[in-house]
Design a protein around this motif. Structure first.
Motif, PDB file in Angstrom:
ATOM      1  N   SER A 153       0.816  -1.220   0.000  1.00  0.00           N
ATOM      2  CA  SER A 153       0.000   0.000   0.000  1.00  0.00           C
ATOM      3  C   SER A 153       0.847   1.267   0.000  1.00  0.00           C
ATOM      4  O   SER A 153       0.622   2.190  -0.795  1.00  0.00           O
ATOM      5  CB  SER A 153      -0.913  -0.016   1.228  1.00  0.00           C
ATOM      6  N   GLY A 154       1.867   1.314   0.881  1.00  0.00           N
ATOM      7  CA  GLY A 154       2.693   2.515   0.992  1.00  0.00           C
ATOM      8  C   GLY A 154       3.470   2.792  -0.277  1.00  0.00           C
ATOM      9  O   GLY A 154       3.564   3.955  -0.727  1.00  0.00           O
ATOM     10  N   ILE A 155       4.017   1.747  -0.894  1.00  0.00           N
ATOM     11  CA  ILE A 155       4.817   1.933  -2.112  1.00  0.00           C
ATOM     12  C   ILE A 155       3.942   2.397  -3.263  1.00  0.00           C
ATOM     13  O   ILE A 155       4.318   3.292  -4.037  1.00  0.00           O
ATOM     14  CB  ILE A 155       5.555   0.619  -2.470  1.00  0.00           C
ATOM     15  N   VAL A 156       2.736   1.814  -3.382  1.00  0.00           N
ATOM     16  CA  VAL A 156       1.827   2.227  -4.460  1.00  0.00           C
ATOM     17  C   VAL A 156       1.398   3.685  -4.275  1.00  0.00           C
ATOM     18  O   VAL A 156       1.299   4.444  -5.249  1.00  0.00           O
ATOM     19  CB  VAL A 156       0.587   1.298  -4.509  1.00  0.00           C
ATOM     20  N   CYS A 196      -5.108   2.496 -11.020  1.00  0.00           N
ATOM     21  CA  CYS A 196      -6.095   2.250  -9.959  1.00  0.00           C
ATOM     22  C   CYS A 196      -7.258   1.415 -10.480  1.00  0.00           C
ATOM     23  O   CYS A 196      -7.726   0.486  -9.800  1.00  0.00           O
ATOM     24  CB  CYS A 196      -6.607   3.576  -9.395  1.00  0.00           C
ATOM     25  N   ARG A 197      -7.735   1.733 -11.663  1.00  0.00           N
ATOM     26  CA  ARG A 197      -8.836   0.965 -12.261  1.00  0.00           C
ATOM     27  C   ARG A 197      -8.406  -0.476 -12.539  1.00  0.00           C
ATOM     28  O   ARG A 197      -9.191  -1.411 -12.363  1.00  0.00           O
ATOM     29  CB  ARG A 197      -9.320   1.615 -13.564  1.00  0.00           C
ATOM     30  N   GLU A 198      -7.151  -0.636 -12.957  1.00  0.00           N
ATOM     31  CA  GLU A 198      -6.618  -1.979 -13.233  1.00  0.00           C
ATOM     32  C   GLU A 198      -6.573  -2.805 -11.946  1.00  0.00           C
ATOM     33  O   GLU A 198      -6.962  -3.977 -11.929  1.00  0.00           O
ATOM     34  CB  GLU A 198      -5.211  -1.856 -13.836  1.00  0.00           C
ATOM     35  N   ARG A 201      -9.045  -6.971  -8.668  1.00  0.00           N
ATOM     36  CA  ARG A 201      -9.220  -7.186  -7.226  1.00  0.00           C
ATOM     37  C   ARG A 201      -7.872  -7.336  -6.514  1.00  0.00           C
ATOM     38  O   ARG A 201      -7.668  -8.221  -5.702  1.00  0.00           O
ATOM     39  CB  ARG A 201     -10.087  -8.422  -6.974  1.00  0.00           C
ATOM     40  N   LEU A 202      -6.965  -6.424  -6.844  1.00  0.00           N
ATOM     41  CA  LEU A 202      -5.628  -6.438  -6.254  1.00  0.00           C
ATOM     42  C   LEU A 202      -5.344  -5.156  -5.474  1.00  0.00           C
ATOM     43  O   LEU A 202      -4.194  -4.754  -5.321  1.00  0.00           O
ATOM     44  CB  LEU A 202      -4.574  -6.616  -7.366  1.00  0.00           C
ATOM     45  N   ILE A 203      -6.391  -4.519  -4.997  1.00  0.00           N
ATOM     46  CA  ILE A 203      -6.206  -3.274  -4.244  1.00  0.00           C
ATOM     47  C   ILE A 203      -5.614  -3.609  -2.874  1.00  0.00           C
ATOM     48  O   ILE A 203      -6.155  -4.436  -2.142  1.00  0.00           O
ATOM     49  CB  ILE A 203      -7.546  -2.528  -4.067  1.00  0.00           C
ATOM     50  N   PRO A 204      -4.490  -2.974  -2.516  1.00  0.00           N
ATOM     51  CA  PRO A 204      -3.864  -3.270  -1.210  1.00  0.00           C
ATOM     52  C   PRO A 204      -4.746  -2.826  -0.049  1.00  0.00           C
ATOM     53  O   PRO A 204      -5.540  -1.884  -0.179  1.00  0.00           O
ATOM     54  CB  PRO A 204      -2.557  -2.459  -1.238  1.00  0.00           C
ATOM     55  N   GLN A 205      -4.589  -3.497   1.069  1.00  0.00           N
ATOM     56  CA  GLN A 205      -5.300  -3.104   2.281  1.00  0.00           C
ATOM     57  C   GLN A 205      -4.796  -1.725   2.727  1.00  0.00           C
ATOM     58  O   GLN A 205      -3.614  -1.428   2.626  1.00  0.00           O
ATOM     59  CB  GLN A 205      -5.054  -4.146   3.377  1.00  0.00           C
ATOM     60  N   ASP A 206      -5.695  -0.888   3.194  1.00  0.00           N
ATOM     61  CA  ASP A 206      -5.383   0.482   3.660  1.00  0.00           C
ATOM     62  C   ASP A 206      -5.027   1.431   2.512  1.00  0.00           C
ATOM     63  O   ASP A 206      -4.544   2.542   2.756  1.00  0.00           O
ATOM     64  CB  ASP A 206      -4.234   0.481   4.686  1.00  0.00           C
ATOM     65  N   PHE A 207      -5.232   0.991   1.269  1.00  0.00           N
ATOM     66  CA  PHE A 207      -4.966   1.888   0.136  1.00  0.00           C
ATOM     67  C   PHE A 207      -6.253   2.631  -0.194  1.00  0.00           C
ATOM     68  O   PHE A 207      -7.257   2.028  -0.586  1.00  0.00           O
ATOM     69  CB  PHE A 207      -4.488   1.087  -1.070  1.00  0.00           C
ATOM     70  N   ASP A 208      -6.234   3.973  -0.013  1.00  0.00           N
ATOM     71  CA  ASP A 208      -7.425   4.803  -0.250  1.00  0.00           C
ATOM     72  C   ASP A 208      -7.418   5.282  -1.698  1.00  0.00           C
ATOM     73  O   ASP A 208      -6.914   6.354  -2.021  1.00  0.00           O
ATOM     74  CB  ASP A 208      -7.430   5.988   0.721  1.00  0.00           C
ATOM     75  N   MET A 209      -7.994   4.463  -2.568  1.00  0.00           N
ATOM     76  CA  MET A 209      -7.974   4.772  -3.991  1.00  0.00           C
ATOM     77  C   MET A 209      -8.759   6.048  -4.305  1.00  0.00           C
ATOM     78  O   MET A 209      -8.321   6.889  -5.104  1.00  0.00           O
ATOM     79  CB  MET A 209      -8.561   3.595  -4.783  1.00  0.00           C
TER      80      MET A 209
END
Length: 503
Positions: free
Chosen positions: A448-451, A471-473, A478-486
Protein backbone atom coordinates in the motif's frame (compact mmCIF):
# COMPACT_ATOMS: atom_id res chain seq x y z
CA UNK A 1 -23.35 -53.90 14.72
CA UNK A 2 -23.52 -53.15 18.45
CA UNK A 3 -21.53 -50.23 19.76
CA UNK A 4 -18.38 -51.06 21.71
CA UNK A 5 -17.75 -49.77 25.23
CA UNK A 6 -15.57 -46.68 24.99
CA UNK A 7 -13.10 -45.08 27.34
CA UNK A 8 -11.98 -42.61 24.76
CA UNK A 9 -11.00 -39.03 25.50
CA UNK A 10 -9.92 -37.20 22.35
CA UNK A 11 -7.37 -34.45 21.98
CA UNK A 12 -7.86 -31.88 19.28
CA UNK A 13 -5.11 -29.74 17.74
CA UNK A 14 -7.23 -26.60 18.14
CA UNK A 15 -7.38 -26.88 21.89
CA UNK A 16 -3.68 -26.90 22.75
CA UNK A 17 -1.95 -24.20 24.81
CA UNK A 18 0.78 -22.36 22.99
CA UNK A 19 3.63 -23.07 25.38
CA UNK A 20 3.92 -26.68 26.58
CA UNK A 21 6.67 -27.45 29.09
CA UNK A 22 9.06 -30.39 29.24
CA UNK A 23 8.13 -31.86 32.60
CA UNK A 24 4.67 -30.63 33.47
CA UNK A 25 1.81 -32.08 31.39
CA UNK A 26 -0.41 -29.62 29.58
CA UNK A 27 -3.96 -29.33 30.89
CA UNK A 28 -5.28 -30.19 27.47
CA UNK A 29 -3.78 -33.68 27.27
CA UNK A 30 -6.44 -36.02 28.63
CA UNK A 31 -4.65 -39.17 27.51
CA UNK A 32 -3.54 -40.20 31.00
CA UNK A 33 -2.51 -43.82 31.48
CA UNK A 34 -5.40 -45.98 32.66
CA UNK A 35 -5.05 -47.80 35.95
CA UNK A 36 -7.79 -50.32 35.19
CA UNK A 37 -7.40 -53.52 33.20
CA UNK A 38 -7.89 -53.31 29.43
CA UNK A 39 -11.30 -54.11 27.97
CA UNK A 40 -11.38 -57.76 26.78
CA UNK A 41 -11.26 -58.14 23.01
CA UNK A 42 -14.72 -59.36 21.89
CA UNK A 43 -14.86 -62.77 20.29
CA UNK A 44 -17.32 -62.70 17.40
CA UNK A 45 -18.06 -65.50 14.98
CA UNK A 46 -19.96 -65.63 11.72
CA UNK A 47 -22.44 -68.35 10.76
CA UNK A 48 -20.97 -71.36 8.97
CA UNK A 49 -21.81 -71.57 5.26
CA UNK A 50 -24.40 -74.18 4.32
CA UNK A 51 -25.91 -75.55 1.13
CA UNK A 52 -25.17 -73.43 -1.92
CA UNK A 53 -23.01 -71.01 0.09
CA UNK A 54 -20.78 -73.88 1.23
CA UNK A 55 -20.53 -75.31 -2.29
CA UNK A 56 -19.65 -71.88 -3.70
CA UNK A 57 -16.92 -71.25 -1.09
CA UNK A 58 -15.36 -74.69 -1.68
CA UNK A 59 -15.40 -74.33 -5.47
CA UNK A 60 -13.83 -70.84 -5.30
CA UNK A 61 -11.21 -72.12 -2.87
CA UNK A 62 -10.34 -74.95 -5.26
CA UNK A 63 -9.99 -72.57 -8.21
CA UNK A 64 -7.79 -70.24 -6.13
CA UNK A 65 -5.50 -73.11 -5.12
CA UNK A 66 -5.05 -73.99 -8.80
CA UNK A 67 -4.94 -70.32 -9.94
CA UNK A 68 -7.77 -71.03 -12.36
CA UNK A 69 -8.92 -67.46 -12.86
CA UNK A 70 -10.89 -68.21 -16.03
CA UNK A 71 -13.27 -70.45 -14.05
CA UNK A 72 -13.36 -67.95 -11.21
CA UNK A 73 -14.54 -65.22 -13.57
CA UNK A 74 -17.63 -67.26 -14.38
CA UNK A 75 -18.52 -67.31 -10.68
CA UNK A 76 -18.29 -63.53 -10.13
CA UNK A 77 -22.05 -62.97 -10.27
CA UNK A 78 -22.53 -65.33 -7.34
CA UNK A 79 -20.34 -63.33 -4.98
CA UNK A 80 -21.81 -61.97 -1.75
CA UNK A 81 -20.13 -60.36 1.26
CA UNK A 82 -20.89 -63.51 3.30
CA UNK A 83 -19.18 -65.75 0.75
CA UNK A 84 -16.20 -63.42 0.34
CA UNK A 85 -15.60 -63.47 4.11
CA UNK A 86 -15.59 -67.25 4.23
CA UNK A 87 -13.24 -67.54 1.25
CA UNK A 88 -10.83 -65.13 2.94
CA UNK A 89 -10.96 -67.18 6.14
CA UNK A 90 -10.14 -70.32 4.16
CA UNK A 91 -7.13 -68.85 2.32
CA UNK A 92 -5.84 -66.50 5.05
CA UNK A 93 -2.64 -68.50 5.61
CA UNK A 94 -1.54 -67.57 2.08
CA UNK A 95 -1.42 -63.77 1.98
CA UNK A 96 -0.62 -63.71 -1.75
CA UNK A 97 -3.74 -65.67 -2.70
CA UNK A 98 -5.77 -63.69 -0.17
CA UNK A 99 -4.74 -60.36 -1.68
CA UNK A 100 -5.26 -61.59 -5.25
CA UNK A 101 -8.75 -62.78 -4.37
CA UNK A 102 -9.56 -59.54 -2.53
CA UNK A 103 -8.47 -57.46 -5.54
CA UNK A 104 -10.33 -59.77 -7.94
CA UNK A 105 -13.57 -59.24 -5.98
CA UNK A 106 -12.97 -55.48 -6.08
CA UNK A 107 -12.69 -55.64 -9.89
CA UNK A 108 -15.52 -58.08 -10.69
CA UNK A 109 -18.09 -57.30 -7.98
CA UNK A 110 -17.02 -54.41 -5.71
CA UNK A 111 -20.45 -54.33 -4.02
CA UNK A 112 -19.47 -57.59 -2.28
CA UNK A 113 -16.85 -55.73 -0.28
CA UNK A 114 -17.79 -54.39 3.14
CA UNK A 115 -15.90 -53.01 6.12
CA UNK A 116 -15.75 -56.61 7.39
CA UNK A 117 -14.04 -57.93 4.23
CA UNK A 118 -11.64 -54.98 4.34
CA UNK A 119 -10.83 -55.62 7.97
CA UNK A 120 -10.13 -59.29 7.20
CA UNK A 121 -7.61 -58.54 4.47
CA UNK A 122 -5.95 -56.02 6.79
CA UNK A 123 -5.60 -58.71 9.46
CA UNK A 124 -4.14 -61.15 6.95
CA UNK A 125 -1.62 -58.70 5.48
CA UNK A 126 -0.43 -57.22 8.78
CA UNK A 127 -0.09 -60.68 10.32
CA UNK A 128 2.31 -61.49 7.47
CA UNK A 129 4.00 -58.06 7.88
CA UNK A 130 2.90 -56.83 4.43
CA UNK A 131 2.37 -53.30 5.70
CA UNK A 132 2.69 -51.40 2.41
CA UNK A 133 -0.06 -53.44 0.78
CA UNK A 134 -2.24 -53.06 3.87
CA UNK A 135 -1.69 -49.30 4.03
CA UNK A 136 -2.56 -48.99 0.35
CA UNK A 137 -5.92 -50.66 0.99
CA UNK A 138 -6.53 -48.52 4.07
CA UNK A 139 -5.85 -45.31 2.18
CA UNK A 140 -8.37 -46.21 -0.53
CA UNK A 141 -11.21 -46.69 1.93
CA UNK A 142 -10.29 -43.65 4.05
CA UNK A 143 -9.91 -41.13 1.21
CA UNK A 144 -13.65 -40.49 0.68
CA UNK A 145 -13.70 -38.84 4.12
CA UNK A 146 -16.89 -40.29 5.67
CA UNK A 147 -16.90 -38.90 9.23
CA UNK A 148 -18.19 -42.11 10.83
CA UNK A 149 -15.98 -44.44 8.80
CA UNK A 150 -12.84 -44.43 11.04
CA UNK A 151 -14.89 -45.38 14.12
CA UNK A 152 -16.80 -48.09 12.27
CA UNK A 153 -13.57 -49.42 10.76
CA UNK A 154 -12.00 -49.65 14.21
CA UNK A 155 -14.97 -51.72 15.38
CA UNK A 156 -14.93 -53.94 12.28
CA UNK A 157 -11.25 -54.70 12.87
CA UNK A 158 -11.92 -55.38 16.54
CA UNK A 159 -14.83 -57.76 15.93
CA UNK A 160 -12.83 -59.80 13.40
CA UNK A 161 -9.59 -59.73 15.40
CA UNK A 162 -9.94 -63.14 17.07
CA UNK A 163 -11.69 -64.63 14.05
CA UNK A 164 -8.57 -63.97 11.96
CA UNK A 165 -6.14 -64.80 14.78
CA UNK A 166 -4.69 -61.33 14.27
CA UNK A 167 -1.87 -59.37 15.93
CA UNK A 168 -1.60 -55.85 17.45
CA UNK A 169 0.19 -54.78 14.26
CA UNK A 170 -3.17 -54.19 12.58
CA UNK A 171 -3.98 -51.31 14.96
CA UNK A 172 -0.44 -50.02 14.75
CA UNK A 173 -0.96 -49.81 10.99
CA UNK A 174 -4.28 -48.00 11.40
CA UNK A 175 -2.72 -45.39 13.69
CA UNK A 176 0.32 -44.91 11.43
CA UNK A 177 -1.80 -44.59 8.29
CA UNK A 178 -3.88 -41.83 9.89
CA UNK A 179 -0.58 -40.13 10.82
CA UNK A 180 0.77 -40.41 7.26
CA UNK A 181 -2.51 -39.01 5.90
CA UNK A 182 -2.33 -36.17 8.46
CA UNK A 183 -5.73 -37.12 9.87
CA UNK A 184 -4.74 -36.13 13.38
CA UNK A 185 -8.16 -36.30 15.00
CA UNK A 186 -8.58 -39.89 13.75
CA UNK A 187 -5.03 -40.81 14.78
CA UNK A 188 -5.64 -39.45 18.28
CA UNK A 189 -8.97 -41.24 18.64
CA UNK A 190 -7.39 -44.48 17.42
CA UNK A 191 -4.55 -44.10 19.92
CA UNK A 192 -7.04 -43.66 22.78
CA UNK A 193 -9.17 -46.63 21.77
CA UNK A 194 -6.12 -48.83 21.18
CA UNK A 195 -5.04 -48.24 24.76
CA UNK A 196 -8.48 -49.17 26.04
CA UNK A 197 -7.98 -52.66 24.59
CA UNK A 198 -4.36 -52.96 25.64
CA UNK A 199 -2.77 -52.10 22.29
CA UNK A 200 0.06 -49.58 21.93
CA UNK A 201 1.64 -48.27 18.73
CA UNK A 202 5.30 -48.91 17.95
CA UNK A 203 7.81 -46.10 18.33
CA UNK A 204 8.11 -45.98 14.52
CA UNK A 205 4.39 -45.23 14.22
CA UNK A 206 4.62 -42.64 16.98
CA UNK A 207 7.50 -41.04 15.09
CA UNK A 208 5.35 -40.88 11.95
CA UNK A 209 2.67 -39.05 13.95
CA UNK A 210 5.13 -36.58 15.49
CA UNK A 211 6.79 -35.98 12.11
CA UNK A 212 3.44 -35.19 10.46
CA UNK A 213 2.61 -32.76 13.26
CA UNK A 214 5.93 -30.95 12.78
CA UNK A 215 5.29 -30.78 9.02
CA UNK A 216 2.14 -28.81 9.80
CA UNK A 217 3.93 -26.63 12.38
CA UNK A 218 2.08 -28.18 15.33
CA UNK A 219 5.09 -28.46 17.60
CA UNK A 220 2.87 -27.87 20.64
CA UNK A 221 0.81 -30.98 19.88
CA UNK A 222 3.96 -32.98 19.10
CA UNK A 223 5.36 -32.19 22.56
CA UNK A 224 2.10 -33.10 24.25
CA UNK A 225 2.05 -36.43 22.42
CA UNK A 226 5.66 -37.14 23.39
CA UNK A 227 4.76 -36.70 27.05
CA UNK A 228 1.95 -39.19 26.57
CA UNK A 229 4.36 -41.66 24.94
CA UNK A 230 6.54 -41.49 28.04
CA UNK A 231 3.57 -41.98 30.37
CA UNK A 232 2.54 -45.03 28.34
CA UNK A 233 6.11 -46.33 28.55
CA UNK A 234 6.56 -46.31 24.78
CA UNK A 235 10.34 -46.07 24.58
CA UNK A 236 11.54 -43.33 22.22
CA UNK A 237 14.48 -43.75 19.88
CA UNK A 238 17.02 -41.24 18.65
CA UNK A 239 14.69 -40.12 15.84
CA UNK A 240 11.96 -39.36 18.38
CA UNK A 241 14.32 -37.29 20.50
CA UNK A 242 15.63 -35.37 17.50
CA UNK A 243 12.05 -34.42 16.63
CA UNK A 244 11.34 -33.46 20.24
CA UNK A 245 14.34 -31.12 20.15
CA UNK A 246 13.04 -29.67 16.90
CA UNK A 247 9.62 -29.11 18.49
CA UNK A 248 11.14 -27.31 21.48
CA UNK A 249 13.16 -25.11 19.13
CA UNK A 250 10.01 -24.29 17.15
CA UNK A 251 8.17 -23.10 20.28
CA UNK A 252 11.22 -21.11 21.40
CA UNK A 253 12.19 -23.33 24.35
CA UNK A 254 15.87 -23.78 23.50
CA UNK A 255 16.82 -24.69 27.07
CA UNK A 256 14.44 -27.63 26.98
CA UNK A 257 15.86 -28.70 23.62
CA UNK A 258 19.41 -28.65 25.02
CA UNK A 259 18.17 -30.59 28.06
CA UNK A 260 16.94 -33.37 25.76
CA UNK A 261 20.39 -33.55 24.15
CA UNK A 262 22.06 -33.76 27.56
CA UNK A 263 19.73 -36.59 28.65
CA UNK A 264 20.18 -38.66 25.49
CA UNK A 265 23.18 -40.63 26.74
CA UNK A 266 21.51 -41.46 30.06
CA UNK A 267 18.60 -42.81 28.00
CA UNK A 268 20.97 -45.06 26.07
CA UNK A 269 21.30 -43.01 22.89
CA UNK A 270 24.19 -41.21 21.25
CA UNK A 271 23.42 -37.80 19.71
CA UNK A 272 23.71 -37.78 15.93
CA UNK A 273 24.71 -35.08 13.45
CA UNK A 274 20.99 -34.39 13.03
CA UNK A 275 20.67 -33.86 16.80
CA UNK A 276 23.28 -31.09 16.76
CA UNK A 277 22.03 -29.63 13.46
CA UNK A 278 18.56 -29.32 14.97
CA UNK A 279 19.88 -27.34 17.93
CA UNK A 280 22.18 -25.22 15.76
CA UNK A 281 19.21 -24.30 13.54
CA UNK A 282 17.11 -23.44 16.59
CA UNK A 283 19.79 -21.10 17.96
CA UNK A 284 20.43 -19.49 14.55
CA UNK A 285 16.72 -18.79 14.10
CA UNK A 286 16.78 -16.92 17.41
CA UNK A 287 19.89 -14.98 16.40
CA UNK A 288 22.02 -16.76 19.03
CA UNK A 289 24.92 -17.33 16.66
CA UNK A 290 27.69 -17.60 19.26
CA UNK A 291 25.77 -20.43 20.96
CA UNK A 292 25.28 -22.08 17.57
CA UNK A 293 29.05 -21.98 16.93
CA UNK A 294 29.70 -23.49 20.39
CA UNK A 295 27.35 -26.35 19.52
CA UNK A 296 29.31 -26.97 16.33
CA UNK A 297 32.53 -27.15 18.36
CA UNK A 298 30.89 -29.50 20.87
CA UNK A 299 29.75 -31.63 17.99
CA UNK A 300 33.32 -31.99 16.70
CA UNK A 301 34.60 -32.60 20.24
CA UNK A 302 32.20 -35.55 20.53
CA UNK A 303 33.57 -37.11 17.34
CA UNK A 304 30.87 -35.97 14.92
CA UNK A 305 31.83 -34.17 11.71
CA UNK A 306 29.75 -31.11 10.78
CA UNK A 307 27.79 -31.75 7.60
CA UNK A 308 26.86 -29.46 4.73
CA UNK A 309 23.59 -28.82 6.59
CA UNK A 310 25.56 -27.65 9.65
CA UNK A 311 27.58 -25.17 7.62
CA UNK A 312 24.63 -23.99 5.54
CA UNK A 313 22.63 -23.26 8.69
CA UNK A 314 25.46 -21.23 10.21
CA UNK A 315 26.29 -19.41 6.97
CA UNK A 316 22.64 -18.41 6.54
CA UNK A 317 22.46 -17.31 10.17
CA UNK A 318 25.49 -15.02 9.92
CA UNK A 319 24.65 -13.67 6.47
CA UNK A 320 21.10 -12.79 7.50
CA UNK A 321 22.56 -10.72 10.33
CA UNK A 322 24.77 -8.86 7.85
CA UNK A 323 27.99 -10.69 8.72
CA UNK A 324 28.99 -12.08 5.32
CA UNK A 325 32.63 -12.07 6.47
CA UNK A 326 31.92 -14.80 9.02
CA UNK A 327 29.86 -16.59 6.38
CA UNK A 328 32.91 -16.55 4.07
CA UNK A 329 35.12 -17.93 6.84
CA UNK A 330 32.74 -20.82 7.35
CA UNK A 331 32.74 -21.40 3.60
CA UNK A 332 36.56 -21.66 3.68
CA UNK A 333 36.32 -24.04 6.63
CA UNK A 334 34.06 -26.24 4.57
CA UNK A 335 36.73 -26.55 1.89
CA UNK A 336 39.42 -27.35 4.46
CA UNK A 337 37.22 -30.06 6.00
CA UNK A 338 36.34 -31.41 2.53
CA UNK A 339 32.64 -30.78 3.01
CA UNK A 340 31.12 -30.25 -0.42
CA UNK A 341 29.10 -27.06 -0.79
CA UNK A 342 25.71 -27.13 -2.51
CA UNK A 343 23.44 -24.53 -4.09
CA UNK A 344 22.05 -23.62 -0.66
CA UNK A 345 25.56 -22.79 0.55
CA UNK A 346 26.08 -20.39 -2.35
CA UNK A 347 22.61 -18.89 -1.96
CA UNK A 348 23.31 -18.07 1.68
CA UNK A 349 26.61 -16.38 0.84
CA UNK A 350 25.16 -14.52 -2.15
CA UNK A 351 22.24 -13.27 -0.06
CA UNK A 352 24.60 -12.04 2.66
CA UNK A 353 26.87 -10.24 0.22
CA UNK A 354 23.95 -8.67 -1.63
CA UNK A 355 22.35 -7.42 1.59
CA UNK A 356 25.58 -5.53 2.23
CA UNK A 357 25.67 -4.23 -1.35
CA UNK A 358 28.73 -6.34 -2.24
CA UNK A 359 27.33 -7.31 -5.62
CA UNK A 360 30.71 -7.79 -7.33
CA UNK A 361 31.69 -10.50 -4.85
CA UNK A 362 28.22 -12.00 -5.23
CA UNK A 363 28.61 -12.00 -9.04
CA UNK A 364 31.92 -13.85 -8.66
CA UNK A 365 30.14 -16.56 -6.67
CA UNK A 366 27.46 -16.79 -9.36
CA UNK A 367 30.19 -17.45 -11.94
CA UNK A 368 31.58 -20.12 -9.62
CA UNK A 369 28.22 -21.85 -9.76
CA UNK A 370 28.84 -22.67 -13.42
CA UNK A 371 32.18 -24.34 -12.65
CA UNK A 372 30.44 -26.45 -9.97
CA UNK A 373 27.57 -27.32 -12.34
CA UNK A 374 25.06 -25.74 -9.95
CA UNK A 375 21.99 -24.13 -11.49
CA UNK A 376 20.88 -20.80 -9.95
CA UNK A 377 17.42 -21.10 -8.41
CA UNK A 378 14.82 -18.47 -7.47
CA UNK A 379 16.60 -17.72 -4.19
CA UNK A 380 19.82 -16.98 -6.08
CA UNK A 381 18.12 -14.53 -8.42
CA UNK A 382 16.13 -12.89 -5.61
CA UNK A 383 19.34 -12.29 -3.66
CA UNK A 384 21.04 -10.72 -6.71
CA UNK A 385 18.04 -8.54 -7.46
CA UNK A 386 18.02 -7.36 -3.86
CA UNK A 387 21.75 -6.64 -3.99
CA UNK A 388 21.44 -4.41 -7.03
CA UNK A 389 18.53 -2.61 -5.38
CA UNK A 390 20.65 -1.97 -2.29
CA UNK A 391 23.19 -0.27 -4.55
CA UNK A 392 20.35 1.69 -6.21
CA UNK A 393 20.98 -0.03 -9.54
CA UNK A 394 17.30 -0.63 -10.26
CA UNK A 395 17.89 -1.05 -14.03
CA UNK A 396 20.38 -3.88 -13.41
CA UNK A 397 17.97 -5.38 -10.91
CA UNK A 398 15.23 -5.35 -13.55
CA UNK A 399 17.52 -7.11 -16.05
CA UNK A 400 18.22 -9.80 -13.46
CA UNK A 401 14.49 -10.13 -12.90
CA UNK A 402 13.97 -10.65 -16.64
CA UNK A 403 16.76 -13.24 -16.66
CA UNK A 404 15.05 -14.99 -13.76
CA UNK A 405 11.77 -15.20 -15.70
CA UNK A 406 13.53 -16.45 -18.84
CA UNK A 407 15.11 -19.21 -16.76
CA UNK A 408 11.62 -20.43 -15.92
CA UNK A 409 11.49 -19.22 -12.32
CA UNK A 410 8.66 -17.30 -10.71
CA UNK A 411 9.59 -14.24 -8.63
CA UNK A 412 8.01 -14.09 -5.19
CA UNK A 413 6.22 -11.19 -3.52
CA UNK A 414 9.37 -10.05 -1.71
CA UNK A 415 11.33 -9.74 -4.98
CA UNK A 416 8.62 -7.57 -6.51
CA UNK A 417 8.40 -5.40 -3.39
CA UNK A 418 12.16 -4.78 -3.41
CA UNK A 419 12.12 -3.92 -7.12
CA UNK A 420 9.12 -1.59 -6.88
CA UNK A 421 10.56 0.18 -3.85
CA UNK A 422 13.93 0.59 -5.58
CA UNK A 423 12.44 2.22 -8.68
CA UNK A 424 10.32 4.58 -6.58
CA UNK A 425 13.27 5.56 -4.38
CA UNK A 426 15.29 6.30 -7.55
CA UNK A 427 12.37 8.40 -8.85
CA UNK A 428 12.17 6.14 -11.90
CA UNK A 429 8.38 6.01 -11.92
CA UNK A 430 8.12 4.63 -15.45
CA UNK A 431 10.21 1.65 -14.38
CA UNK A 432 8.05 1.25 -11.28
CA UNK A 433 4.93 1.14 -13.48
CA UNK A 434 6.50 -1.71 -15.50
CA UNK A 435 7.10 -3.67 -12.29
CA UNK A 436 3.54 -2.99 -11.14
CA UNK A 437 2.19 -4.35 -14.43
CA UNK A 438 4.33 -7.48 -14.01
CA UNK A 439 2.80 -7.89 -10.55
CA UNK A 440 -0.71 -7.54 -11.96
CA UNK A 441 -0.01 -10.29 -14.48
CA UNK A 442 0.96 -12.63 -11.63
CA UNK A 443 -1.89 -11.56 -9.33
CA UNK A 444 0.37 -10.12 -6.62
CA UNK A 445 -1.11 -7.42 -4.38
CA UNK A 446 1.37 -4.54 -4.16
CA UNK A 447 2.38 -2.83 -0.92
CA UNK A 448 0.00 0.00 0.00
CA UNK A 449 2.69 2.52 0.99
CA UNK A 450 4.82 1.93 -2.11
CA UNK A 451 1.83 2.23 -4.46
CA UNK A 452 0.78 5.48 -2.77
CA UNK A 453 4.30 6.89 -3.29
CA UNK A 454 4.24 5.76 -6.91
CA UNK A 455 0.89 7.44 -7.56
CA UNK A 456 2.04 10.69 -5.95
CA UNK A 457 5.26 10.56 -7.99
CA UNK A 458 3.34 10.08 -11.22
CA UNK A 459 1.05 12.98 -10.32
CA UNK A 460 4.06 15.26 -9.85
CA UNK A 461 5.29 14.21 -13.27
CA UNK A 462 1.95 15.24 -14.79
CA UNK A 463 0.81 11.64 -15.38
CA UNK A 464 -2.49 11.76 -13.51
CA UNK A 465 -4.26 9.78 -16.23
CA UNK A 466 -1.82 6.91 -15.74
CA UNK A 467 -2.58 6.92 -12.00
CA UNK A 468 -6.29 6.50 -12.71
CA UNK A 469 -5.59 3.71 -15.20
CA UNK A 470 -3.45 1.84 -12.67
CA UNK A 471 -6.10 2.25 -9.96
CA UNK A 472 -8.84 0.96 -12.26
CA UNK A 473 -6.62 -1.98 -13.23
CA UNK A 474 -6.05 -2.87 -9.59
CA UNK A 475 -9.79 -2.60 -8.96
CA UNK A 476 -10.78 -4.79 -11.91
CA UNK A 477 -8.24 -7.46 -10.91
CA UNK A 478 -9.22 -7.19 -7.23
CA UNK A 479 -5.63 -6.44 -6.25
CA UNK A 480 -6.21 -3.27 -4.24
CA UNK A 481 -3.86 -3.27 -1.21
CA UNK A 482 -5.30 -3.10 2.28
CA UNK A 483 -5.38 0.48 3.66
CA UNK A 484 -4.97 1.89 0.14
CA UNK A 485 -7.43 4.80 -0.25
CA UNK A 486 -7.97 4.77 -3.99
CA UNK A 487 -10.73 7.39 -3.90
CA UNK A 488 -8.48 9.78 -2.00
CA UNK A 489 -5.59 9.27 -4.46
CA UNK A 490 -7.85 10.00 -7.43
CA UNK A 491 -9.65 12.95 -5.78
CA UNK A 492 -6.37 14.56 -4.68
CA UNK A 493 -5.16 14.34 -8.22
CA UNK A 494 -8.31 15.93 -9.62
CA UNK A 495 -8.18 18.76 -7.06
CA UNK A 496 -4.56 19.49 -7.92
CA UNK A 497 -5.33 19.55 -11.63
CA UNK A 498 -8.32 21.89 -11.09
CA UNK A 499 -6.16 24.19 -8.99
CA UNK A 500 -3.56 24.38 -11.74
CA UNK A 501 -6.31 25.05 -14.32
CA UNK A 502 -7.73 28.00 -12.31
CA UNK A 503 -4.39 29.76 -11.94
Amino acid sequence: MNKLPLRQISILPTSIPKEPTFTKPSVYVKLETRNWNPIPIPHRTIPEPKGQDLDFVNVVNSHLIHSDWAKLNSLANGLTAFRVKHVLLKVQKDYVVSLEFFNWVGTHKPTSHTLETHSMILHILTKHRKFKSAESILRKILVPGNIDLPSKLFEAILYSYRLCDSSPRVYDLLFKTFAHMKKFRNATDTFCRMKDYGFYPTVESCNAYVSSLLDLNRADVALAFYREMRRCRISPNVYTLNMVMCAYCRVGKLENAVEVLEKMESMGFSPTVVSYNTLIAGHCNKGLLSSAVKLKKLMAKNGLHPSVVTFNTLINGFCKQGNSEMGSRLFEEMSKNRVSADILTYNGLILGLCKEGKTKKAAYLVKELDTKNFVPNPSTFSALVGGECVRKHSDRAFLLYKSMVRSGYHPDEHTFKVLLSSFCNNRDFDGAVEILKEMFERNFVPDSGIVSDLCLGLRRCGKGNLVELLCREMESRRLIPQDFDMAKIICCGEENENAVGNM
